[in-house]
Design a protein around this motif. Sequence first.
Motif, PDB file in Angstrom:
ATOM      1  N   ARG A   1      36.432  35.204  56.179  1.00  0.00           N
ATOM      2  CA  ARG A   1      36.049  34.216  57.208  1.00  0.00           C
ATOM      3  C   ARG A   1      35.848  32.817  56.623  1.00  0.00           C
ATOM      4  N   ASN A   2      36.605  32.521  55.594  1.00  0.00           N
ATOM      5  CA  ASN A   2      36.596  31.161  55.021  1.00  0.00           C
ATOM      6  C   ASN A   2      38.046  30.728  54.777  1.00  0.00           C
ATOM      7  N   GLY A   3      38.968  31.337  55.543  1.00  0.00           N
ATOM      8  CA  GLY A   3      40.384  31.008  55.388  1.00  0.00           C
ATOM      9  C   GLY A   3      41.093  31.928  54.408  1.00  0.00           C
ATOM     10  N   ILE A   4      40.343  32.868  53.823  1.00  0.00           N
ATOM     11  CA  ILE A   4      40.967  33.782  52.842  1.00  0.00           C
ATOM     12  C   ILE A   4      40.855  35.226  53.332  1.00  0.00           C
ATOM     13  N   MET A   5      41.981  35.928  53.276  1.00  0.00           N
ATOM     14  CA  MET A   5      42.012  37.362  53.592  1.00  0.00           C
ATOM     15  C   MET A   5      42.333  38.078  52.290  1.00  0.00           C
ATOM     16  N   LEU A   6      41.544  39.111  51.957  1.00  0.00           N
ATOM     17  CA  LEU A   6      41.813  39.866  50.729  1.00  0.00           C
ATOM     18  C   LEU A   6      42.486  41.182  51.073  1.00  0.00           C
ATOM     19  N   LEU A   7      43.329  41.636  50.177  1.00  0.00           N
ATOM     20  CA  LEU A   7      43.958  42.941  50.340  1.00  0.00           C
ATOM     21  C   LEU A   7      43.527  43.795  49.146  1.00  0.00           C
ATOM     22  N   ASP A   8      42.616  44.760  49.416  1.00  0.00           N
ATOM     23  CA  ASP A   8      42.186  45.666  48.334  1.00  0.00           C
ATOM     24  C   ASP A   8      43.263  46.741  48.194  1.00  0.00           C
ATOM     25  N   THR A   9      43.608  47.091  46.976  1.00  0.00           N
ATOM     26  CA  THR A   9      44.663  48.095  46.763  1.00  0.00           C
ATOM     27  C   THR A   9      44.158  49.167  45.796  1.00  0.00           C
ATOM     28  N   PRO A  10      44.722  50.369  45.878  1.00  0.00           N
ATOM     29  CA  PRO A  10      44.287  51.410  44.926  1.00  0.00           C
ATOM     30  C   PRO A  10      44.698  51.040  43.497  1.00  0.00           C
ATOM     31  N   GLY A  11      43.910  51.482  42.541  1.00  0.00           N
ATOM     32  CA  GLY A  11      44.265  51.239  41.139  1.00  0.00           C
ATOM     33  C   GLY A  11      45.539  51.993  40.797  1.00  0.00           C
ATOM     34  N   ILE A  12      46.477  51.312  40.158  1.00  0.00           N
ATOM     35  CA  ILE A  12      47.717  52.015  39.807  1.00  0.00           C
ATOM     36  C   ILE A  12      48.041  51.870  38.318  1.00  0.00           C
ATOM     37  N   LEU A  13      48.561  52.969  37.787  1.00  0.00           N
ATOM     38  CA  LEU A  13      49.145  52.933  36.439  1.00  0.00           C
ATOM     39  C   LEU A  13      50.654  52.968  36.628  1.00  0.00           C
ATOM     40  N   TRP A  14      51.414  53.245  35.613  1.00  0.00           N
ATOM     41  CA  TRP A  14      52.862  53.246  35.736  1.00  0.00           C
ATOM     42  C   TRP A  14      53.410  54.563  35.170  1.00  0.00           C
ATOM     43  N   PRO A  15      54.660  54.929  35.549  1.00  0.00           N
ATOM     44  CA  PRO A  15      55.141  56.287  35.249  1.00  0.00           C
ATOM     45  C   PRO A  15      55.138  56.643  33.765  1.00  0.00           C
ATOM     46  N   LYS A  16      55.421  55.675  32.878  1.00  0.00           N
ATOM     47  CA  LYS A  16      55.439  56.038  31.464  1.00  0.00           C
ATOM     48  C   LYS A  16      54.816  54.909  30.630  1.00  0.00           C
ATOM     49  N   ILE A  17      53.702  55.224  30.007  1.00  0.00           N
ATOM     50  CA  ILE A  17      53.060  54.225  29.143  1.00  0.00           C
ATOM     51  C   ILE A  17      53.762  54.310  27.793  1.00  0.00           C
ATOM     52  N   ASP A  18      54.404  53.194  27.394  1.00  0.00           N
ATOM     53  CA  ASP A  18      55.302  53.228  26.237  1.00  0.00           C
ATOM     54  C   ASP A  18      54.617  53.511  24.908  1.00  0.00           C
ATOM     55  N   HIS A  19      53.525  52.794  24.648  1.00  0.00           N
ATOM     56  CA  HIS A  19      52.899  52.937  23.319  1.00  0.00           C
ATOM     57  C   HIS A  19      51.691  53.873  23.416  1.00  0.00           C
ATOM     58  N   PRO A  20      51.616  54.900  22.559  1.00  0.00           N
ATOM     59  CA  PRO A  20      50.461  55.812  22.630  1.00  0.00           C
ATOM     60  C   PRO A  20      49.127  55.062  22.511  1.00  0.00           C
TER      61      PRO A  20
END
Length: 312
Positions: free
Chosen positions: A156-175
């Motif tokens: 209500r100050n001209g800004i709308m937020l979009l909360d999103t679920p935390g995401i990782l990615w299919p393959k983390i390259d470096h152990p």
Amino acid sequence: MAIQWYPGHMHKASKEMTEALPQVNLLVEVLDARIPYSSSNPFIQTLCTDKPRIKLLTKLDLADPAITKQWQRYFEQQNNTKSMALDLLNTDPSGQIIDLINKLYPPQTERNTLAMVTGIPNVGKSTLINCLAGKHIANTGDEPAITKGQQRINLRNGIMLLDTPGILWPKIDHPNSSYRLATTGAIKDTAMSYKDVAYFAAEFCLAQYPKLLKNRFNLSELPQTETELLEIIGKQRGCLRGGNRIDFERASTIFINELRDGKLGQMTLETPEVIDIEIQQVAVMKAEKEEREKHRLEEKAARKRKTKANRR
Ligand SMILES: Nc1nc2c(ncn2[C@@H]2O[C@H](COP(=O)(O)OP(=O)(O)OP(=O)(O)O)[C@@H](O)[C@H]2O)c(=O)[nH]1
Ligand SMILES: [Mg+2]
């Protein structure tokens, strides 16, 4: 071995984020100040690269202050990017963040600025949203994958937020990156072994933060090995099994939880210099894997030729 965690809800969330992009004006990427590189999701880096981006380093209270400054300088050099470090538990930086959003994307009279809040699990996205909204709107919790779907919050100050679920990615390259993510709490307990992660964290702490270890566990001498350190922790915290043997799994869980909670002191697990080194290591690992695969296929083809020749 590297840890991987990419459940179905993350795949769905990534797709929904891509679908929401056309309406998004600005990206608020939330990173963990203790692992700013490993918490940078490569998928999020590819999202709307032409739109302004704010990189917020949360959990400032848990990170090494000198290294946080290095990271802020590093991120400020990136195009169209502003960076800020936050301690969301003890301070209220909402005014500064709103000013930053309005500076990067000047308010439009006809519609709200839509700022998408993104980041890996458990990094503090929902805590940030509650702070900006000034009230409890989004559920938060000290474990990954609390938020499961997108949610719009009108400030209500001209800004709308979009909360999103935390995401990782299919393959983390470096152990190392997967171990740093697990050490700081971005990977669900069921997808990792506390003992493996504790060995990684113990090796790191012995090399980088020996004084913090000595203080926390009242050590006059630094242990020589990770096993020795975990044995000491196990004895001090009563993690014993039959025959007075150390229960390494329990000692490891206690060590990791104390580190995550900042009980050892302020720690950062990587510096900007790590990036180039680990990118090169990944390239070498990939080349070696390709070489092994090529060799395997050549051997398979040779075996086939031999069998054919024997049959004739
Ligand atoms: N010490 C410290 N803890 C924080 C900070 N910000 C958030 N937390 C804690 O981190 C945990 C995760 O916060 P959430 O806001 O639920 O994280 P999230 O990114 O929304 O997590 P998911 O929805 O699971 O992806 C909670 O226990 C918060 O209290 C901070 O600046 N410092
Ligand atoms: Mg959340």
